[in-house]
Design an enzyme around this catalytic site. Structure first.
Site, short mmCIF file in Angstrom:
data_model
loop_
_atom_site.label_atom_id
_atom_site.label_comp_id
_atom_site.label_asym_id
_atom_site.label_seq_id
_atom_site.Cartn_x
_atom_site.Cartn_y
_atom_site.Cartn_z
N GLY A 204 27.72 38.09 42.71
CA GLY A 204 28.62 38.70 41.74
C GLY A 204 30.00 38.90 42.34
N CYS A 205 30.98 39.11 41.48
CA CYS A 205 32.36 39.24 41.95
C CYS A 205 32.56 40.53 42.75
CB CYS A 205 33.33 39.14 40.79
SG CYS A 205 32.87 40.08 39.33
N TYR A 206 32.12 41.66 42.20
CA TYR A 206 32.26 42.90 42.96
C TYR A 206 31.54 42.81 44.31
CZ TYR A 206 34.26 45.48 38.96
OH TYR A 206 35.06 45.92 37.93
N SER B 1 33.60 40.92 46.93
CA SER B 1 34.76 41.62 47.50
C SER B 1 34.35 42.81 48.36
CB SER B 1 35.72 42.06 46.40
OG SER B 1 35.16 43.09 45.60
#
Lengths: 349, 349, 349, 349
Positions: free
Chosen positions: D152-154, D157
């Site tokens: 996932g994107c979160y 990061s």
């Protein structure tokens, strides 16, 4: 001194013009919203759908019934077209004023109306009671009307830009170009992929290539204003911002006039108008100068080396282009000060 | 097979066209940036000013000296006007090609140029070596030039929109209206209150009421294309977005032509062009369809009930409107494939 | 019934808090702006600088002279820090109330103040007359003060979020994290490359890595509220929007409490406050719910599986975070209804 | 020298991760998209739905059939969760690599997975063939996997921000706060009122109060990385921009370390990574520094007066947070240079 309080019904209050009516009327000291209807949201509090209204309105959406609406002094229709038409007979018969923010009563030629809106018009008999609610052009008719056709946003900005030129018969009305630009709130609150933030942000486009319904509306009114046939080319565009509308209008002068003469003529034309501001020569209006307010600001410009005159005008599409103008029309209908509830200063920055 | 590598100098690389040249050239396999100059930032690494270039360029800004630039094959000027003019003699004398992204060589009539730019023109003798770098109109001249006047962004979008109509002598060139809209990156990177995010966001306006310098540039080129006097009304507008430019161009057809004929004519005109895309009839270009790419996309539209033709075209003002077109011109000058380094797909969403 | 009219001076009215004071005061029926000063713009009409005020204020900026300001009942300082301090003695001596929207009186520990602001503090003798103008925490002090230190925007949103937790001694005050986010109007109207639309749009970042001046202000007030030492980690971020501020505050509960208990506690804490709205459990505030209004809306949230409590709060940084709160403080100082002039409904959409 | 060409299928290519895969793969010289499927859009050309691809792909969407996909070397699933799971057996049995951009294989604990995703997991037998495709943490597993769970994107990061701290056992992993912010493209292309431009523009909010599905994903991976139980508080926020994600991560250091030591440690941790850039001490990453690129840029910061360490990291949620990382994983799976097709320079401004 006792003050009148106008009892107001709003039909179809879940869209942006509905919430904008509520925002404006919250600071109107002679108006009371007694009913706001929505079939789909019946029972839901308006402040739950629009949290900016928390603490201001305790009202819930209700089913639109004739009984409730007939007890109002005026009913605003913030609905898709066709709805006001379906209730106008019952309401006007009961002495209730109707202000339609949709298009049902905007075009006098009902054959043209039917062609563009794809419906039979069911209120031909009521048309004599209708006024086109652009007060700066048709104030006297508004005063005496029972039904107000609240103008479209593009027509508001473009007709106001052209009025001084047409009043003085200065331009060739057979060849007018209006290049309009609107913020995305004009497209309403419907779920629509093209209006997603990820689609419309950081992009600009023309739209309505197949013809925009504000074109026949403007043609109808321009012919009335000019008392002759007119030719109008209109291309609307979408601007990546929420609110605001700018129109740049191009026409050919029939006799030469300088910048100064045009400036004076525009200033004189709107000297007595509260909601039209002719900007000083050399300046140009920006939509942020009217954000949240009922003002239309405009500038007239005379490019050297041609016979063209250019007028740029800005409004907030949801205020002067919709809910604010509707309240202005209500004020006129009920003999209230025309600016009641409409003293919002534009939010800048 | 051995490949040419073009040695490139960039003068004035601290602005948006400078960083955009670096972005594009980073993926050009026959180009090497050997020097990038800036008086004010000499010694600063370009990646410190533009962190998107971290890890890609190790280059630092240097003082602009003739020696360094004369060792290049081509020098791009991403500077204010007047700078390219001041170095053009020395560079062309040394056999270095000059591509000026500013305005020094854009207007053939130097008296007109001086009037609009407020400077004496010091390179009259070099004008025969200049080509106006709009390859889709002037490719043959570009091939043989030593100096490229890279077109302004508005002229790129508007001249490309008009070319098919002018080539076939279809419109009354004495009465053309061009309504242009630009993202704010076009205003450059200078500290300027009007371009602050808090000022330009959520607002739309016309600007340049006193006359925009792209007007005489377009007049000059349109007269060359049409081989007669022309009349152009041009009003630029500012859009609350970073990149992108849309122009809506209005003209009167001299003889009636239908939508289909115009569509075919436009498609044929640009059939062989890599960077012009005529959209299908009924669709309209959006600036996001070209964001970050060198494409110009356009549509031609024939409103019913008049003799008007409307063309809407979109470009990325920093790519096809500046740095991308400059690289396209470089490719032509050096006999490289015209699309080298220019295969970026537009960033959507 | 006769009404008081408060005579108001505004020093340094050219920035965003200045124009916002004018916007708010335009609809305050017991306030009159009699002077607005600016050295650089003296003689310029405020409506020429801020065209949203055209037709509303005829006032021009004037030189800031003691005579003019001493004739006011209250003077707002919408200036950089250091200015209010330089005039406070003369004004308070003349019985004029001072409301400083900058930081001169925000920190009780003047050594800390000097360290962060790089100036000697020249009003130590006046500190006993100062109240920190966060009415929901310090209303009684405000009533009796002669000088109001109007809070910073981040402190307003973060202290209001923490008040219920601190009042009831529920959290470990030695380890609080506040992650703040502000729209760009918070950076003011100065020409600043980093705040250009082309730089800040479509981007998000933390800033203030070297320490933000709102940190010692919050430390000072939190210690006062908690009556013990506190530990606060604060990271501000910049949001690509004009107005609005959101803070997400994280703390560890000392004893377990469920979502329902916390919800009740927050609602009770702010039950009598006009300008703080505790949103229902399960909802979250958005900055658009307060755009242009003086409201602070917040929600408290208890993530499962830990001892954390999270509070998110939103304000309009220019209203509750600056000019609106300043008017709220003025109303308290002069015994007016606390919401006079502050009935603006948030502009949504 | 002959080069491998990887034959690629994309299932569910109508969303933003689908078009982003196509954009990236267009410049990958060892990849060929042979099929892109969509039930709803079967027969429609991808360039008609995504005009940025006009002239680049002639491909049309097709029905997703096993035959077509089994002829590919790798199949990307740019679908809602549940779809990859339904086809993984057939594809892996045929020797086709699977890269799932949705969540089907992201959580090792399938009971946790079922709880958050509300589905029975049907591929327990395949889990030993799965790698979590965050190459900077799990590269060796990726090399040998048949199925890639693209993160996932979160999580991308946040896990990258924490890796150096966890690798060196520097923080108390029982109390980590991650405050995440995402642009709206992360919400996908579905018609959704809350994601309309008129709703999300000019507003900022926390969301996911009921728990975001990226939380258990991060907990699962952090436990694996830390080899112990962890405590993570995660609050996601929505930023009014299209692309970009920033995470600010807060943790308590177990032993004191200065800014310089932390800076060195972070730089060394990522010295060999192409797609992670540790910014110099004192600078902070902005999402625009990675727009359109596969980079993650981060900074580590040590606020004085506490034991906190703060890491801020930025990615483009559609690139390193989705399609770019998927291509990076593909490159690793097939032994291609890890940066093939991933040399896009961030679009700035």
């Amino acid at each position: 001194m006792e003050q009148t309080t106008v009892k107001i019904g709003i039909v179809g209050g879940t869209g942006y013009t509905g919430v904008e009516l509520l925002r404006i009327l919250a600071n109107h000291n002679q108006a009371q919203v007694v009913a706001i209807t929505s079939r789909s949201e019946s029972g839901v509090k308006v402040a739950d759908m629009y949290p900016n209204l928390r603490g201001i309105y305790d009202l819930a959406f209700s089913e639109p019934t004739v009984e409730v609406l007939q007890a109002c002094d005026v009913v605003f229709f913030a609905t898709p077209h066709g709805v006001a038409m379906s209730m106008a007979h019952e309401l006007t018969a009961a002495g209730v004023k109707v202000i339609d923010l949709a298009a049902d009563f905007r075009i006098n030629d009902l054959a043209v109306w039917s062609k563009w809106y794809g419906l039979e018009h069911t209120c031909e008999d009521l048309m004599p009671q209708v006024a086109y609610g652009l007060p700066e052009v048709f104030r006297e008719q508004v005063k005496q009307a029972n039904i107000i056709a609240n103008p479209g946003c593009y027509p508001t900005s473009i007709l106001l830009a052209l009025k001084p030129l047409i009043d003085h018969d200065l331009i060739d009305v057979s060849d007018i170009v209006a290049d309009g630009k609107s913020g995305v709130s004009g497209a309403g609150r419907g779920a629509n992929v093209a209006m997603l933030g990820a689609e419309m942000s950081e992009s600009f486009k023309a739209y309505g290539v197949a013809g925009h319904r504000h074109l026949p509306e403007m043609q109808d009114k321009l012919m009335q204003m000019a008392e002759q046939n007119i030719g109008l080319t209109f291309v609307p565009h979408l601007v990546p911002m929420i609110r605001g509308m700018e129109s740049s209008v191009y026409a050919n002068l029939k006799t030469d006039m300088g910048q100064d003469q045009l400036q004076t003529l525009f200033e004189e034309c709107y000297a007595d108008e509260t909601f039209v501001d002719v900007m000083p020569a050399g300046s140009l209006p920006e939509t942020r100068m009217v954000k949240g307010s009922n003002m239309c600001r405009m500038a007239v410009y005379r490019p050297p080396g041609s016979n063209k005159v250019v007028v740029t005008s800005v409004i907030d599409n949801l205020v002067k282009g919709a809910a604010g103008q509707a309240v202005q029309n209500m004020n006129i209908l009920f003999g209230l000060p025309e600016n009641s509830g409409l003293n919002q200063v534009a939010l800048l920055p």
